[in-house]
Design an enzyme around this catalytic site. Structure first.
Site, PDB file in Angstrom:
ATOM      1  CG  ASP A   1      46.483  54.817   8.675  1.00 39.92           C
ATOM      2  OD1 ASP A   1      47.279  55.739   8.382  1.00 39.92           O
ATOM      3  OD2 ASP A   1      46.056  54.007   7.840  1.00 39.92           O
TER       4      ASP A   1
ATOM      5  CG  ASN B   1      55.885  54.656   8.428  1.00 42.34           C
ATOM      6  OD1 ASN B   1      55.501  54.586   9.586  1.00 42.34           O
ATOM      7  ND2 ASN B   1      55.057  54.447   7.396  1.00 42.34           N
TER       8      ASN B   1
HETATM    9  C1  FPP Z   1      49.653  57.423  10.081  1.00 42.12           C
HETATM   10  O1  FPP Z   1      49.036  58.492   9.447  1.00 42.12           O
HETATM   11  C2  FPP Z   1      50.519  57.876  11.086  1.00 42.12           C
HETATM   12  C3  FPP Z   1      51.871  57.720  11.089  1.00 42.12           C
HETATM   13  C4  FPP Z   1      52.673  57.077  10.036  1.00 42.12           C
HETATM   14  C5  FPP Z   1      52.651  58.214  12.173  1.00 42.12           C
HETATM   15  C6  FPP Z   1      51.971  58.240  13.482  1.00 42.12           C
HETATM   16  C7  FPP Z   1      52.474  59.414  14.160  1.00 42.12           C
HETATM   17  C8  FPP Z   1      51.788  60.137  15.068  1.00 42.12           C
HETATM   18  C9  FPP Z   1      50.485  59.776  15.595  1.00 42.12           C
HETATM   19  C10 FPP Z   1      52.362  61.385  15.603  1.00 42.12           C
HETATM   20  C11 FPP Z   1      53.685  61.222  16.193  1.00 42.12           C
HETATM   21  C12 FPP Z   1      53.708  60.203  17.239  1.00 42.12           C
HETATM   22  C13 FPP Z   1      54.309  60.368  18.392  1.00 42.12           C
HETATM   23  C14 FPP Z   1      54.380  59.262  19.366  1.00 42.12           C
HETATM   24  C15 FPP Z   1      54.894  61.671  18.745  1.00 42.12           C
HETATM   25  P1  FPP Z   1      49.279  58.666   7.907  1.00 42.12           P
HETATM   26  O2  FPP Z   1      50.312  59.705   7.733  1.00 42.12           O
HETATM   27  O3  FPP Z   1      49.596  57.345   7.298  1.00 42.12           O
HETATM   28  O4  FPP Z   1      47.885  59.187   7.464  1.00 42.12           O
HETATM   29  P2  FPP Z   1      47.166  58.876   6.063  1.00 42.12           P
HETATM   30  O5  FPP Z   1      46.879  57.398   6.044  1.00 42.12           O
HETATM   31  O6  FPP Z   1      45.941  59.698   6.156  1.00 42.12           O
HETATM   32  O7  FPP Z   1      48.108  59.304   4.984  1.00 42.12           O
END
Ligand code: FPP
Length: 225
Positions: free
Chosen positions: A12, A60
């Protein structure tokens, strides 16, 4: 010293990491994907057997369409470019989650990556995509009904997406929130939990090493004394 067979991570904080620098959230996801490669390589190097990474939850899809589209494209790109690294590092690729919702081209990339790394005998990297524990459990219950057999804990575990993997030993969440967000609820029944304020793009092998050291020295009693 506790064994660490299965490490699970809720990655996250990509969005906040980017926004703090005045950049688009997608910039954070790009950096997050690069960190997936770094942490995966490190986890394999130190002998972890199974690494499960939460990349996209069943919830998501509620994000703005442009962010969902970006994440899908990033995933396909990630698979294309990482296949070689996975093979080089002897890492087997697998997924958990309901793949039926994805585009045919993404499904093809996933299948190709699984097939090309099927012979790898080192760590297994498991990407959780369109994954939610409640959805997984509901799908497993429907399988049990179809098969018409009463479930035991062991038999039910074998109906889950994680049938081939052991229960989670250590679950880490980056980004500061202290919740499980529908991730591996059954499989983490006795996992050690670790929450760090570090945002995923900045989560380093050094921090992982320190967390694992703490985990190794924790008394895990699994309900006994
Ligand atoms: C959470 O950060 C992350 C996600 C919902 C997606 C995770 C994706 C990746 C690490 C990159 C892609 C993965 C692969 C395997 C290629 P957030 O967007 O919720 O961050 P925030 O809480 O700061 O809004």
């Amino acid at each position: 010293m506790n064994d660490l067979n299965h490490l699970a991570i809720i990655m996250d904080g990509n969005g906040r990491w980017a926004q703090r620098q005045g950049k688009e959230r997608s910039f954070g996801h790009e950096k997050g994907a690069k960190n997936v490669v770094e942490i995966t390589k490190y986890a394999a190097k130190i002998g972890i057997k199974f690494l499960t990474l939460y990349a996209f939850s069943t919830e998501n899809w509620k994000r703005p369409k442009n962010e969902v589209d970006f994440l899908m494209k990033l995933l396909a790109r990630f698979l294309k470019s990482e296949r070689k690294t996975l093979k080089q590092e002897n890492i087997k690729f697998d997924t958990i989650g309901d793949m039926s919702k994805f585009s045919q081209s993404l499904k093809d990339e996933i299948e190709k990556t699984k097939k090309e790394t099927a012979h790898c005998t080192g760590m297994t990297q498991i990407i959780a995509i369109n994954y939610g524990s409640k959805d997984e459990i509901a799908r497993a219950v429907n399988k049990a009904i179809t098969l018409g057999k009463a479930v035991t804990e062991e038999y039910f575990s074998a109906l889950l997406d994680t049938a081939d993997f052991p229960d989670v030993d250590l679950l880490i969440r980056t980004g500061g929130d202290k919740r499980l967000s529908n991730f591996l609820l059954w499989q983490s029944a006795y996992a050690e939990l670790y929450f760090t304020n570090t945002l995923w793009p900045e989560f380093s092998p050094g921090e992982l090493e320190a967390i694992i050291l703490g985990y190794s020295n924790t008394a895990r009693r699994f309900g006994s004394l």
